[in-house]
Design an enzyme around this catalytic site. Structure first.
Site, PDB file in Angstrom:
ATOM      1  N   CYS A   1     -10.868   2.898  -0.034  1.00 22.29           N
ATOM      2  CA  CYS A   1      -9.435   3.201   0.785  1.00 22.29           C
ATOM      3  C   CYS A   1      -9.347   2.291   1.812  1.00 22.29           C
ATOM      4  CB  CYS A   1      -9.578   4.655   0.458  1.00 22.29           C
ATOM      5  SG  CYS A   1      -7.612   4.798   1.369  1.00 22.29           S
TER       6      CYS A   1
ATOM      7  N   GLU B   1      -3.681   8.616   8.952  1.00 16.66           N
ATOM      8  CA  GLU B   1      -1.930   9.259   9.251  1.00 16.66           C
ATOM      9  C   GLU B   1      -1.679   9.611  10.091  1.00 16.66           C
ATOM     10  OE1 GLU B   1       0.827   7.323   6.798  1.00 16.66           O
ATOM     11  OE2 GLU B   1      -0.933   6.698   5.817  1.00 16.66           O
TER      12      GLU B   1
ATOM     13  N   ASP C   1       0.518  -1.217  -0.121  1.00 17.49           N
ATOM     14  CA  ASP C   1       0.279  -0.292  -0.270  1.00 17.49           C
ATOM     15  C   ASP C   1       1.230   1.213   0.088  1.00 17.49           C
ATOM     16  OD1 ASP C   1      -2.049   1.650   0.496  1.00 17.49           O
ATOM     17  OD2 ASP C   1      -1.721   2.270   2.716  1.00 17.49           O
ATOM     18  N   SER C   2       0.781   2.820  -0.618  1.00 19.19           N
ATOM     19  CA  SER C   2       0.567   3.320  -0.231  1.00 19.19           C
ATOM     20  C   SER C   2       1.548   4.049   1.301  1.00 19.19           C
ATOM     21  CB  SER C   2       0.153   4.693  -0.432  1.00 19.19           C
ATOM     22  OG  SER C   2      -1.033   4.883   0.402  1.00 19.19           O
TER      23      SER C   2
ATOM     24  N   HIS D   1      -6.834   2.747   3.507  1.00 19.48           N
ATOM     25  CA  HIS D   1      -7.208   3.556   5.489  1.00 19.48           C
ATOM     26  C   HIS D   1      -8.475   3.880   6.035  1.00 19.48           C
ATOM     27  CE1 HIS D   1      -3.599   4.996   3.627  1.00 19.48           C
ATOM     28  NE2 HIS D   1      -3.093   5.498   4.501  1.00 19.48           N
TER      29      HIS D   1
ATOM     30  N   CYS E   1      -4.035  -1.564  -2.045  1.00 16.05           N
ATOM     31  CA  CYS E   1      -3.928  -0.176  -2.441  1.00 16.05           C
ATOM     32  C   CYS E   1      -5.811   0.147  -3.465  1.00 16.05           C
ATOM     33  CB  CYS E   1      -2.811   0.359  -1.991  1.00 16.05           C
ATOM     34  SG  CYS E   1      -3.007   2.509  -2.895  1.00 16.05           S
TER      35      CYS E   1
HETATM   36  N1  DGL Z   1      -4.426   3.712   1.197  1.00 18.91           N
HETATM   37  C1  DGL Z   1      -5.150   3.649  -0.463  1.00 18.91           C
HETATM   38  C2  DGL Z   1      -6.027   3.442  -1.386  1.00 18.91           C
HETATM   39  O1  DGL Z   1      -6.806   2.248  -0.423  1.00 18.91           O
HETATM   40  C3  DGL Z   1      -4.504   5.134  -0.462  1.00 18.91           C
HETATM   41  C4  DGL Z   1      -4.726   6.432   0.118  1.00 18.91           C
HETATM   42  C5  DGL Z   1      -3.124   7.603  -0.673  1.00 18.91           C
HETATM   43  O2  DGL Z   1      -2.189   6.680  -0.153  1.00 18.91           O
HETATM   44  O3  DGL Z   1      -3.521   8.469  -0.849  1.00 18.91           O
HETATM   45  O4  DGL Z   1      -6.328   3.969  -2.200  1.00 18.91           O
END
Ligand code: DGL
Length: 274
Positions: A187, A155, A13-14, A189, A76
């Protein structure tokens, strides 16, 4: 003994978001070893172009290749929406993203045919969820909403906070007005702030976390390729490994608040060199 079966699964993931997917993998297929990469130096991906996200994703996949992974989970949504095909061409192991499984779960869940999707600018702009959902059921209405600030709030650890609540209200207002009955947390997150999102959307809206279905489909995929690990790891075995592109200590603290399994260390690597 088949060595392929015991090889690890590469998950990336990012940043920390993909850990919500790792959590599901650990729960549903506990014998599997995970090699996780979080691109903490280059997060967020959500506001970047398809070209940039694809370049980053391919560098990560080349790194994971060196770790001899037997499968890749693109944990991600943004990278899944933008770069899945390119990743599949880069590596000769099964690859699974989170978007398709999430779309499937949402189609199975909706009763009134109105599905909301929240995600990054990239994920929503790409309309990948809409495409997959319409392939499964062309009559479903899909309403996407970009929520770029959510990644930063997560975050920053503001999972239950008045600021998050206020921003969520603004973002989600349109979706409430349309009367959706299912909302995809598009997402990785977002599961961290799911309580806030549920409170605002109300009990009548089912939240879909694609991580659950992704782990379920991953298990089937591994079985299908005959690479599911049937060996139970020895007690106390340090099975999983974590890599990041920056700020390993911060990542570790974060990871330990999400996963039950305690992360002993996360190592920094220079992913741009791959
Ligand atoms: N967690 C990532 C996603 O599912 C992206 C968060 C990001 O880096 O913008 O898209």
């Amino acid at each position: 003994m088949d060595n392929r079966k015991e090889a690890p699964i590469g998950v990336f993931d990012s940043g920390v978001g993909g850990l919500t997917v790792v959590k599901e993998i650990m729960y549903q297929i506990p014998n599997e070893k995970v090699i996780y990469f979080g691109d903490t130096a280059r997060v967020p991906y959500g506001n970047k172009t398809k070209e940039t996200v694809t370049k980053y994703a391919l560098q990560i996949v080349r790194f994971l290749k060196t770790q001899n992974v037997k499968a890749i989970v693109v944990a991600c949504n943004t990278a899944s929406a933008y770069a899945l095909e390119e990743i599949e061409q880069e590596i000769d192991v099964p690859v699974i993203g989170v978007v398709k499984p999430g779309a499937k779960m949402a189609v199975e869940s909706t009763k009134n045919g109105k599905i909301g999707v929240i995600g990054t600018r990239g994920t929503i702009g790409s309309e990948t969820y809409t495409t997959y959902i319409r392939q499964l059921n062309p009559n479903v209405e899909v309403i996407g909403k970009e929520c770029p600030l959510f990644v930063h709030l997560v975050e920053e650890g503001l999972w239950e906070d008045p600021v998050t609540e206020e921003i969520a209200k603004r973002y989600l207002m349109d979706l409430i007005d349309v009367g959706i009955d299912t909302l995809i947390l598009g997402c990785t997150h977002y599961p961290m702030i799911r309580k806030t999102v549920q409170r605002i959307m109300g009990d009548g809206v089912r939240l879909v976390n694609p991580a659950y279905e992704t782990a379920r489909e991953l298990k089937e995929l591994l079985k299908g390729h005959d690479i599911l690990n049937e060996q139970t790891p020895g007690l106390g075995t340090n099975m999983h490994r974590f890599f990041v592109s920056d700020a390993a200590e911060r990542f570790q603290i974060f990871a330990n608040s999400i996963l039950k399994y305690g992360i002993l260390s996360a190592k920094v690597i220079h992913v741009e060199e791959y």
